[in-house]
Each structure stands twice: as structure tokens, then as C-alpha cells.
Design a protein around this motif. Structure first.
Motif, short mmCIF file in Angstrom:
data_model
loop_
_atom_site.label_atom_id
_atom_site.label_comp_id
_atom_site.label_asym_id
_atom_site.label_seq_id
_atom_site.Cartn_x
_atom_site.Cartn_y
_atom_site.Cartn_z
N ASP A 392 0.84 -1.19 0.00
CA ASP A 392 0.00 0.00 0.00
C ASP A 392 0.88 1.24 0.00
O ASP A 392 1.91 1.28 0.69
CB ASP A 392 -0.90 0.03 1.24
N PRO A 393 0.51 2.27 -0.75
CA PRO A 393 1.34 3.48 -0.81
C PRO A 393 1.32 4.27 0.48
O PRO A 393 0.32 4.26 1.21
CB PRO A 393 0.70 4.28 -1.96
N THR A 394 2.41 4.92 0.76
CA THR A 394 2.48 5.80 1.93
C THR A 394 2.07 7.22 1.58
O THR A 394 1.90 8.05 2.47
CB THR A 394 3.89 5.81 2.51
N GLN A 395 1.94 7.51 0.27
CA GLN A 395 1.54 8.84 -0.18
C GLN A 395 0.24 8.74 -0.98
O GLN A 395 0.14 7.92 -1.91
CB GLN A 395 2.63 9.47 -1.06
N ASP A 396 -0.74 9.53 -0.63
CA ASP A 396 -2.00 9.52 -1.35
C ASP A 396 -1.81 10.03 -2.79
O ASP A 396 -0.86 10.76 -3.09
CB ASP A 396 -3.03 10.40 -0.64
N TYR A 397 -2.75 9.63 -3.64
CA TYR A 397 -2.70 10.03 -5.06
C TYR A 397 -3.24 11.46 -5.18
O TYR A 397 -4.41 11.69 -5.46
CB TYR A 397 -3.53 9.05 -5.87
N THR A 398 -2.35 12.40 -4.93
CA THR A 398 -2.74 13.81 -4.95
C THR A 398 -1.89 14.57 -5.96
O THR A 398 -0.80 14.12 -6.35
CB THR A 398 -2.56 14.46 -3.57
N ALA A 399 -2.39 15.73 -6.36
CA ALA A 399 -1.63 16.57 -7.29
C ALA A 399 -0.31 17.00 -6.67
O ALA A 399 0.72 17.09 -7.36
CB ALA A 399 -2.46 17.79 -7.67
N GLU A 400 -0.32 17.26 -5.37
CA GLU A 400 0.92 17.66 -4.70
C GLU A 400 1.95 16.54 -4.77
O GLU A 400 3.14 16.78 -5.02
CB GLU A 400 0.63 18.02 -3.24
N SER A 401 1.52 15.29 -4.56
CA SER A 401 2.43 14.16 -4.64
C SER A 401 2.93 13.97 -6.06
O SER A 401 4.12 13.69 -6.29
CB SER A 401 1.73 12.89 -4.15
N VAL A 402 2.04 14.10 -7.03
CA VAL A 402 2.43 13.97 -8.44
C VAL A 402 3.49 15.01 -8.79
O VAL A 402 4.48 14.71 -9.48
CB VAL A 402 1.20 14.10 -9.36
N ALA A 403 3.31 16.23 -8.33
CA ALA A 403 4.28 17.29 -8.62
C ALA A 403 5.64 16.97 -8.02
O ALA A 403 6.69 17.19 -8.66
CB ALA A 403 3.76 18.63 -8.10
N ARG A 404 5.66 16.46 -6.81
CA ARG A 404 6.94 16.06 -6.21
C ARG A 404 7.57 14.92 -7.00
O ARG A 404 8.78 14.91 -7.24
CB ARG A 404 6.73 15.65 -4.75
N GLY A 405 6.76 13.95 -7.40
CA GLY A 405 7.28 12.83 -8.19
C GLY A 405 7.81 13.29 -9.53
O GLY A 405 8.80 12.75 -10.04
N PHE A 406 7.14 14.28 -10.12
CA PHE A 406 7.57 14.87 -11.39
C PHE A 406 8.98 15.43 -11.25
O PHE A 406 9.86 15.20 -12.09
CB PHE A 406 6.57 15.95 -11.79
N ALA A 407 9.21 16.14 -10.15
CA ALA A 407 10.53 16.73 -9.92
C ALA A 407 11.60 15.63 -9.76
O ALA A 407 12.71 15.74 -10.31
CB ALA A 407 10.49 17.62 -8.68
#
Length: 663
Positions: A392-407
Motif C-alpha cells: 500500500d502506498p504511503t503517499q496519497d494520489y494527490t496533485a501535490e504528490s504527483v508534482a513532487r514525483g515529477f521533480a
């Protein structure tokens, strides 16, 4: 501490169950060993006589009731010890405050009152000969069995009411069955001088009670598992699930023993009854039942599988249609051949069963060949799996998380996978595995990404890729960072299909990343909380336009805002400061991260990709899926009418409860 708490629950459950079984057993007996009367007029006489027959059990029932009542205090202490930190000592005052001031303590008080009421009625039976007292003791005894579940997960306020009720029904039916079985087997093993027909009649009546109890256990158990397990893989990937699987194995042992006893009752010679054989098989069933009870006591106090975050998949494979047949495998591939083998074996099993010449062998050959067919089918549906496959992920599927992952992706992954994840980075043409074979980096925008679980991707980021070329990023990215990257990859895998989004509604396939909203009243603190009605999410950079373009953009935003309002849709806006305040709706807490995340899917055919969204309007349905997109709104293109029709259409669709990590 879990083990001691589970042991106390076991010791609480068993005396109560046996006491109820000893109360129930005489009511199934014939008077003086003769067949019980079948007329309604004489039923009361038989019940009263059965009460007299139960006299030898009265002292035992009273003792068991007292044991249950006083063991409740040990349960209270063990429960408090589990909840309180180890450094805090538990004295009488602390225990009293815990009991009176918590929902767990109040539930314990209620169960103890019922337990002492049962003990009091059981003692009263020693001095009072009354059918009312007999019936009241039995009813309260069953209630004691039901409320044992309140000391476990049943007290969780987060569970639906029907699940909480299932716990009560499950324990009441299961423990009544186990207690009655113990009483029956004790009677059988000590049945010296009893008439065979009386034993057979008792066994038949008990069999009916057991069948009803097992049906209730099965129905309520399914309801509990549905809520507490969450998925089939969790049966093997979590401690709760593995114990539940073991519990199901013991249940199969119970049912097998019950089947043997039922067969004997239908085939025994008239006037005979093999007390020893029946008792020994019953002992085996009882042992399986006690194993069930011990496991049930333990899983009632550990973390449910659906809430578990530390998942461990023990097998090197998993079954997946999407990852095998869903990829349309080439003919004569291994997947294809195993599928052919499964079909051939299934046909062979059917022919052996139905062909007259082979019917003599069908009892053994058909199950064996059918089992082989199931194995072949399973192999054809098998794909590689890892210990982290169902993490199970420790980070929710949020735009903020996506942006961090993008970086993180831009910093570490673009050299091989390319700036847009298409597998065409500057290092891609020179990558070789340990054998010197050229390896092309994966195209992360391709549909095949959906054939893997997010746990698979986490495993590769942690330990390195399948090909042996991609290195481990465990040192560069901590656990949360890796899940941020995975959330970005989920968005990226949608990007190719997202190029073709238009005002025409698409099927539900792209889940909108959640993000926090500015909401002083906290009525809708996130996009996900707006579910229930369609939402228009608008992006615009008004400062980037000038002159006539600026006027057109302002008109577009005004039309979008008014059209969303008129259609009854929520409106969320990610605008810069140059945009008119009159056109704004709900606003995000982190607009830059939201724009960066949604820019991943804001792609158009034959146009360069930009991390900044000049203007785009995404329509999200009432369940949370992105369904359509408008580039802009204009007075003469009927876009406002299209939006109104789309919102009306989506509003009529059923609300679907989705997992934000569905992929």
C-alpha cells in the motif's frame, strides 16, 4: 501483548460456549430416552421434562458462568495494557478512568453486566425450577456469546453498522455451535446404557441446529471479511489474511467431519448407533472448532488486512487476466499453450464424467483431471510478482504528490526514459544488460504500464528493474519519495490517451488526482470531497495573454464560470492573479503543484508539451473521473451548451466509490 489478549478472549469464549451448549443439549433430548412427541400440545411437557433432565448440568453451567464473568476483569486489564504506553503503570485509578471515559471501557461495562446477569440466572437455576428461568438463561447466554465480539473489531466506529451487527451474529452462531458440539460429544462418549434411537434422534436434531448455525457463520463471516480483508491478495499478503486463510482451512476440517457424521446418520442400520465412532469423529470436529476459536480470538485484536500497511506477498507469481490474456498474447506463446491445455483437460474431464464406458472411473478421474485443468488455467494467468507487489502506498494520489514525483523523475529518470517518459532519453541507445544485450528503456506512457501493480513499480524503484539495467533508487529516494514518483508515473501512463480528450465524454478510466482546497469552513477541504456532483476544473494564465487574446481569455473564463454555475456543477479554478476575481471558484491551496500535475495529461496531438497550462478546462464526473476537456469557451461555439448537456448526463450516472490508487 496481542497473544495474551487473544488467550484471554479464548478463555472467555470457551466457558460461555460450553455453558450455552449444556443449556441447549437437554432441549434436544428425548425424555427417558424415548422419541420426543411431535404434537404441539405435548411440546411444553417435553421441554419441562428436558429441564429436569438438565439437572445434572446445572452446577457446571453455574460454574462456567462465574468463570466467564470474573475472567472479564483480566480482559479489561489486558485491553488497557495494549492501549497504554509501556512506560505508564496501570493502577486502580487509571483503570477506572479508562473504563468510564472510553468507548472501549463502556463497551466492556455493558458486556460484563450481561455476563454477571447470565451467571446470576445460572445460579438461580440451582434453587428454582422454572421454565421461564431456563429460557431466560439460554437467551442471555447466547447474548453473552454475541457480545464477546464487542471486545474486538466490532467496537470500531468506522465500520458500517451491518458489519458491526455481523460480528455479533458471527460469534453468537459460531460459539453456540461449538458449545453444543462439546456437550453432544461429551454425552456420546459417556452414553452408557442409552438407547440407540435416542442417540440418533439427538444427533439429528443437533445436526439441524448446527446447519443453521453454520449458515449464519458463513453469511456473517463473508460480510466481516468483505470489510476487514479488502481484497483477495490480502488473504496472503497480510498477517490477518494469512490467519484467516488458516481459519478457512480449519473450517474445511470442521465441515468434512460434519459431513462424515451426517452420512452416518443417513446410512446407519436401524436400531444401531456406534457411539464410539460418532464420538471420535466428533472429537476431531471439536478440535478443529477449538483451533478456529483460537485463531478467531487472535485476529479479532490485530490490525485488519484492509488497514494493514506492511504487506508481504509470499509467492513469486500472481494471477492477472490483464497482464496475460488481456495483452492479446501471440499464438503458440506459453500463455496460449497453457490456456489450450486447460481447455483440453476440462473437456476430457467432462467426457469421462458423461461417457458411459468411463463412468466407473469418474469419481476419481474427473476430479483429478479437472484439478489439472485448473492448474493449467492458473499458469496461463500467472505473471511475475514480488514481495512488494501488493504494497500500500504511503503517499496519497494527490496533485501535490504527483508534482513532487515529477521533480524526482526529471532529476533521476529522464536520462534513460526521456523527458516525457517515452523511453527515448539520451542514454537509451547505449544501455546493455549483464550479457551485453542492448535493452530499450520502457515507454512509461504505453498502455502496458497498467499491467503492473503499483507495488511492482515500487519494488523496481527499490531493488532495480526487471532487465537488470535500471539501478536501485533506494539511496536517492526514501519510501515516500518513491511513492511520489509512482503517483507521477500513474499520471504519465494516462498521457497518451489523454491527448484525445475533448468535450465529448470518455469512459471512466482516468482518476483525477486529489488536491487541497482553500476552505475556511472546511466543508470541502479537497477536490475529492466535492464528489456527488460534476466539477469543472479550470486552468488559465491571464497574464500570458495581451490585447485581443487577453479579452478572449477573459470572455472564455466568464462563460466557463457562468456555465458551470448554471449547470449545477462545482467550479475549481487555478488562475493567476491577472484573471478576474469574478470568474474564480474554489481555489487550491497549492496552485503551482496542481498545475504541474495536470499538465502531465494536458497533452494535444502534434503539439509540444508544456508544464504550464495557458488554458484548459477538465470535466470531472461525480465519482472522481476526468471525463472531458475544453480548450476554451467562446460565445459562438456552443461550448457552454455542450458543458450543460455533459453535466446533466454525468449527473444521472451512479456514484461509484473509487480507490484513488486504482490503475
Amino acid at each position: 501483548m496481542y497473544l495474551s489478549l487473544a488467550a484471554i478472549r479464548f478463555l472467555l469464549s470457551l466457558p460461555s460456549a460450553v455453558a450455552v451448549g449444556l443449556l441447549l443439549l437437554p432441549r434436544l433430548m428425548d425424555v427417558e430416552g424415548q422419541p420426543g412427541p411431535s404434537t404441539a400440545a405435548s411440546l411444553l411437557l417435553r421441554l419441562r421434562a428436558a429441564g429436569a433432565e438438565s439437572g445434572r448440568f446445572k452446577a457446571a453451567v453455574a460454574a462456567l458462568g462465574l468463570i466467564r464473568a470474573f475472567l472479564g476483569f483480566a480482559l479489561l486489564y489486558a485491553t488497557a495494557r495494549q492501549i497504554f504506553p509501556a512506560e505508564i503503570s496501570i493502577d486502580f485509578r487509571t483503570l477506572s478512568e479508562f473504563t468510564i471515559g472510553t468507548s472501549v471501557g463502556k463497551a466492556w461495562i455493558a458486556t460484563q453486566l450481561i455476563a454477571f446477569l447470565f451467571a446470576g440466572l445460572a445460579i438461580a437455576r440451582l434453587f428454582v425450577q422454572s421454565e421461564f428461568v431456563e429460557q431466560a438463561t439460554l437467551v442471555v447466554g447466547v447474548l453473552v456469546l454475541a457480545t464477546i465480539s464487542v471486545t474486538g473489531h466490532a467496537i470500531d466506529d468506522g465500520l458500517p453498522r451491518w458489519t458491526q451487527a455481523s460480528f455479533l451474529l458471527h460469534t453468537a452462531a459460531g460459539l453456540t455451535w461449538l458449545g453444543g458440539l462439546v456437550g453432544l460429544i461429551w454425552w456420546m462418549l459417556t452414553a452408557r446404557g442409552k438407547l440407540p434411537e435416542a442417540a440418533a434422534r439427538l444427533a439429528e436434531r443437533w445436526s439441524l441446529v448446527a446447519k443453521v448455525a453454520m449458515v449464519l457463520v458463513a453469511i456473517s463471516g463473508f460480510a466481516i471479511a468483505w470489510e476487514n480483508v479488502g481484497s483477495v491478495p490480502n488473504l496472503l499478503a497480510t498477517p490477518y489474511g494469512r490467519l484467516l486463510t488458516l481459519k478457512l482451512i480449519f473450517l474445511c476440517g470442521v465441515l468434512l467431519a460434519a459431513l462424515l457424521l451426517a452420512r452416518y446418520l443417513t446410512r446407519r442400520p436401524a436400531g444401531e448407533f456406534n457411539f464410539d465412532w460418532y464420538g471420535k469423529v466428533g472429537v476431531a470436529e471439536t478440535l478443529f472448532g477449538l483451533a478456529l476459536l483460537s485463531i478467531a480470538g487472535y485476529i479479532a485484536v490485530i490490525t485488519p488486512a484492509s488497514h494493514e500497511t506492511n504487506l508481504y506477498w509470499p509467492l513469486p507469481f500472481r494471477l492477472s487476466y490483464i497482464a496475460t490474456w488481456g495483452q492479446k498474447p501471440a499464438m503458440f506463446s506459453s500463455i496460449w499453450w497453457w490456456g489450450v491445455a486447460a481447455l483440453t483437460l476440462a473437456v476430457a474431464a467432462a467426457l469421462i464424467w458423461w461417457t458411459p464406458a468411463t463412468r466407473a472411473y469418474r469419481r476419481f478421474a474427473t476430479p483429478a483431471i479437472a484439478s489439472a485443468a485448473l492448474v493449467a488455467l492458473a499458469v496461463s494467468l500467472s505473471t511475475e510478482a514480488y514481495t512488494d507487489t501488493y504494497d500500500d502506498p504511503t503517499q496519497d494520489y494527490t496533485a501535490e504528490s504527483v508534482a513532487r514525483g515529477f521533480a524526482h523523475f526529471q532529476e533521476l529518470c529522464t536520462g534513460c526514459h526521456g523527458a516525457q517518459g517515452e523511453g527515448n532519453g539520451p542514454l537509451a541507445k547505449d544501455l546493455k544488460n549483464a550479457q551485453g544485450v542492448l535493452v530499450q528503456p520502457a515507454d512509461l506512457t504505453a498502455p502496458h504500464v497498467g499491467t503492473h501493480t503499483i507495488g511492482d513499480i515500487f519494488h523496481w524503484l527499490t531493488h532495480g528493474g526487471q532487465s537488470g539495467v535500471m539501478p536501485s533508487f533506494r539511496e536517492q529516494l526514501d519510501t515516500d519519495d518513491r511513492w511520489d514518483v509512482i503517483n507521477f508515473l500513474l499520471m504519465l501512463s494516462y498521457s497518451n490517451r489523454a491527448r484525445f480528450m475533448s468535450p465529448q465524454p470518455m469512459i471512466q478510466w482516468l482518476i483525477a488526482p486529489d488536491f487541497a482546497l482553500v476552505d475556511p469552513d472546511e466543508k470541502a477541504p479537497s477536490l475529492f470531497r466535492l464528489r456527488g456532483a460534476p466539477t469543472l476544473v479550470s486552468f488559465a494564465r491571464c497574464a500570458a495573454a495581451s490585447g485581443e487574446a487577453a479579452q478572449e481569455r477573459e470572455k472564455s473564463l466568464t462563460i466557463a464560470h457562468e456555465a458551470a454555475k448554471a449547470a449545477g456543477a462545482h467550479h475549481v479554478t487555478i488562475y493567476d492573479d491577472a484573471c478576474s476575481a469574478q470568474t474564480k471558484g474554489w481555489e487550491p491551496v497549492h496552485p503551482k503543484q496542481v498545475e504541474a500535475a495536470y499538465s502531465v495529461i494536458n497533452r494535444y496531438p502534434n503539439e509540444p508539451i508544456s508544464e504550464e497550462i495557458e488554458e484548459a478546462h477538465f470535466v470531472i464526473d461525480r465519482s472522481g473521473y476526468v471525463r472531458a476537456r475544453f480548450r476554451k469557451f467562446a460565445p459562438d461555439d456552443a461550448s457552454a451548451t455542450k458543458l450543460a448537456g455533459l453535466v446533466a448526463e454525468l449527473s444521472r450516472e451512479p456514484l461509484i466509490e473509487i480507490n484513488l490508487h486504482s490503475h
